[in-house]
Enzyme design. Structure first.
Site, mmCIF file in Angstrom:
data_model
loop_
_atom_site.group_PDB
_atom_site.id
_atom_site.type_symbol
_atom_site.label_atom_id
_atom_site.label_comp_id
_atom_site.label_asym_id
_atom_site.label_seq_id
_atom_site.Cartn_x
_atom_site.Cartn_y
_atom_site.Cartn_z
ATOM 1 N N ARG A 22 -5.023 3.299 22.284
ATOM 2 C CA ARG A 22 -4.873 2.486 21.066
ATOM 3 C C ARG A 22 -5.830 2.938 19.970
ATOM 4 O O ARG A 22 -5.613 2.692 18.792
ATOM 5 C CB ARG A 22 -5.108 1.015 21.415
ATOM 6 N N TYR A 29 5.869 -3.812 -4.170
ATOM 7 C CA TYR A 29 6.885 -3.730 -3.102
ATOM 8 C C TYR A 29 7.091 -5.125 -2.474
ATOM 9 O O TYR A 29 6.122 -5.810 -2.128
ATOM 10 C CB TYR A 29 6.358 -2.733 -2.069
ATOM 11 N N ASP A 65 -1.029 1.053 -3.561
ATOM 12 C CA ASP A 65 0.098 1.613 -2.825
ATOM 13 C C ASP A 65 0.581 2.822 -3.627
ATOM 14 O O ASP A 65 1.224 2.670 -4.657
ATOM 15 C CB ASP A 65 1.184 0.536 -2.698
ATOM 16 N N LYS A 69 7.989 7.649 4.117
ATOM 17 C CA LYS A 69 8.709 8.212 2.971
ATOM 18 C C LYS A 69 8.473 9.740 2.910
ATOM 19 O O LYS A 69 8.765 10.419 3.870
ATOM 20 C CB LYS A 69 8.293 7.477 1.704
HETATM 21 C C1 LIG Z 1 8.638 1.513 2.191
HETATM 22 C C2 LIG Z 1 7.463 1.080 1.389
HETATM 23 C C3 LIG Z 1 6.357 0.489 1.997
HETATM 24 C C4 LIG Z 1 6.343 0.070 3.437
HETATM 25 O O1 LIG Z 1 6.416 1.093 4.300
HETATM 26 P P1 LIG Z 1 6.967 0.906 5.811
HETATM 27 O O2 LIG Z 1 6.512 2.154 6.430
HETATM 28 O O3 LIG Z 1 8.444 0.750 5.688
HETATM 29 O O4 LIG Z 1 6.322 -0.310 6.372
HETATM 30 C C5 LIG Z 1 5.266 0.202 1.221
HETATM 31 N N1 LIG Z 1 5.262 0.471 -0.090
HETATM 32 C C6 LIG Z 1 6.303 1.026 -0.718
HETATM 33 C C7 LIG Z 1 6.215 1.302 -2.177
HETATM 34 C C8 LIG Z 1 7.437 1.343 0.006
HETATM 35 O O5 LIG Z 1 8.499 1.842 -0.624
#
Ligand SMILES: *Cc1c(COP(=O)(O)O)cnc(C)c1O
Length: 389
Positions: free
Chosen positions: A54, A107, A179, A204
């Site tokens: 972990r 988001y 973010d 992404k």
């Molecule tokens: C998809 C996304 C997230 C979250 O990511 P996950 O890996 O799906 O939890 C956070 N911020 C933005 C801008 C996103 O597009």
């Protein structure tokens, strides 16, 4: 070192793996200590090497090293999803009774974490206009501990004046969490703009192949121990297989993202000249409100943007357009190899600002298909849109 070279060389240790250039997948729960002395010496909550699955493996450590290198961070921590990374960052810096400022264009699931989870623990959230800039200082309270931004904003792509916001935050000892999934560490250098904790959804562009879900938190060393402590208490470590896939994806990230920057711009510029389109929301387009900030703060753009259709098309016409698309799939996520399109309704989400455009808002992700094929697909889609009307 340039980003391309970092991504092609980082975390390669063939001498440890009989000449093999890729770090193998370590699947681990148990990690043995060779002696009682080493067992007793390990402070399991705080030590910075793997003592239990972990807490990490050589595979997750290799991935963290690669992300930290392109982010100019001292440390990165991979978490089992992007939203998990955001949750860990919030929980690290907030206590009951604190206040947090969050961009209104953030988001959606980040917003849900604030509205449901932070609220239950007595943390109050105020949403702010993403275009507020230095005016954010008026919203700062004595108990404001975190400003959370995302630039450009999800769905609507407002650029935020990050240096102005960070400057106001730091005057009041507030931690700036951002973010940065859209810009990626390749196109936005978070720490140079005043961000303390950049976060990415590795899901992404970083992993880039639409086959894993993962997040990452990065920081300078002042914040590392605190973040690591909270992360370990939450225990959201991604699997060795997923870390392997993420690092494999990052090897080609610079090439993919640069290609998608150009492909996205080509499709966006084509859309901007279509009679069915009222507006293209893409920070690299001069017509976009945030263009000057984008030019100042970013060295490129990725291939996610939105368009607003002219007002007056029926829902049946929209269905005809979207249902018949050959290459643009309808589904969440982005940053992978495949093109995507979804409808969005920010008017149902916003609280600090109003979304007043009346036409349908469509978010588009340009993947790795040939752009002429993508444009032809959209052109046929517009023909169906107009035929139904
Ligand atoms: C998809 C996304 C997230 C979250 O990511 P996950 O890996 O799906 O939890 C956070 N911020 C933005 C801008 C996103 O597009």
């Amino acid at each position: 070192m340039n980003n391309e070279t970092i991504l092609a060389t980082i975390s390669c240790s063939p001498e440890k793996h009989r000449g093999v250039v890729s770090v193998p997948v370590y699947r681990a729960s148990t990690i043995l200590f060779p002696t009682l002395a080493e067992f007793e010496a390990a402070d399991i909550g705080a030590c910075d090497y793997a003592v239990y699955g972990r807490y990490g493996t050589p595979t997750s450590e290799a991935l963290e090293e690669a992300i930290a290198a392109i982010e100019n961070a001292d440390n990165s921590i991979v978490v089992s999803s992007g939203i998990g990374a955001i949750a860990v960052a919030f929980l690290t810096f907030l206590n009951s009774g604190d206040h947090v400022l969050v961009a209104d264009s953030v988001y959606g699931p980040t917003r849900r974490f604030c509205d449901y989870e932070l609220k239950r623990f007595g943390v109050e959230t105020t949403y702010y206009d993403p275009c507020i800039g230095a005016g954010i200082e008026d919203l700062i309270r004595p108990n404001t501990k975190v400003i959370f931004l995302e630039s450009p904003g999800s769905l609507t792509f407002e650029m935020q004046d990050i240096p102005a916001i960070a400057n106001a935050a730091h005057k009041h000892d507030i931690v700036v969490i951002a973010d940065n999934t859209w810009a990626t560490p390749l196109f936005m250098k978070a720490f140079d703009l005043g961000i303390d904790i950049p976060i990415h959804s590795v899901t992404k562009y970083m992993s880039g192949h639409s086959d894993i879900v993962m997040g990452v938190i990065s920081c300078k060393s002042v914040h590392y121990k605190k973040l690591l402590h909270t992360f370990r208490n939450i225990g959201a470590r991604p699997s060795g297989d997923d870390c392997y896939l993420a690092l494999r994806g990052m090897r080609t990230m610079a090439v993919r993202v640069k290609h998608q920057y150009e492909a996205g711009l080509k499709v966006a510029n084509w859309l901007a000249n279509r009679p069915e389109v009222a507006e293209v929301l893409h920070p690299a387009l001069q017509s976009c409100a945030g263009h000057d900030i984008w030019k100042r703060d970013c060295t490129g753009a990725t291939s996610l943007f939105s368009i607003v259709l002219k007002n007056g098309y029926s829902h049946a016409a929209l269905s005809a357009m979207l249902d018949g698309l050959e290459y643009f799939g309808m589904g969440y996520s982005w940053g992978g190899f495949e093109s995507l399109i979804i409808t969005c309704t920010p008017q149902k989400i916003r609280t600090a600002t109003k979304w007043t455009r009346e036409g349908y808002l469509l978010r588009i992700h340009v993947g790795l298909e040939n752009t002429d094929d993508l444009i032809a697909d959209l052109e046929k889609g517009f023909a169906r849109l107009k035929a139904v009307g």
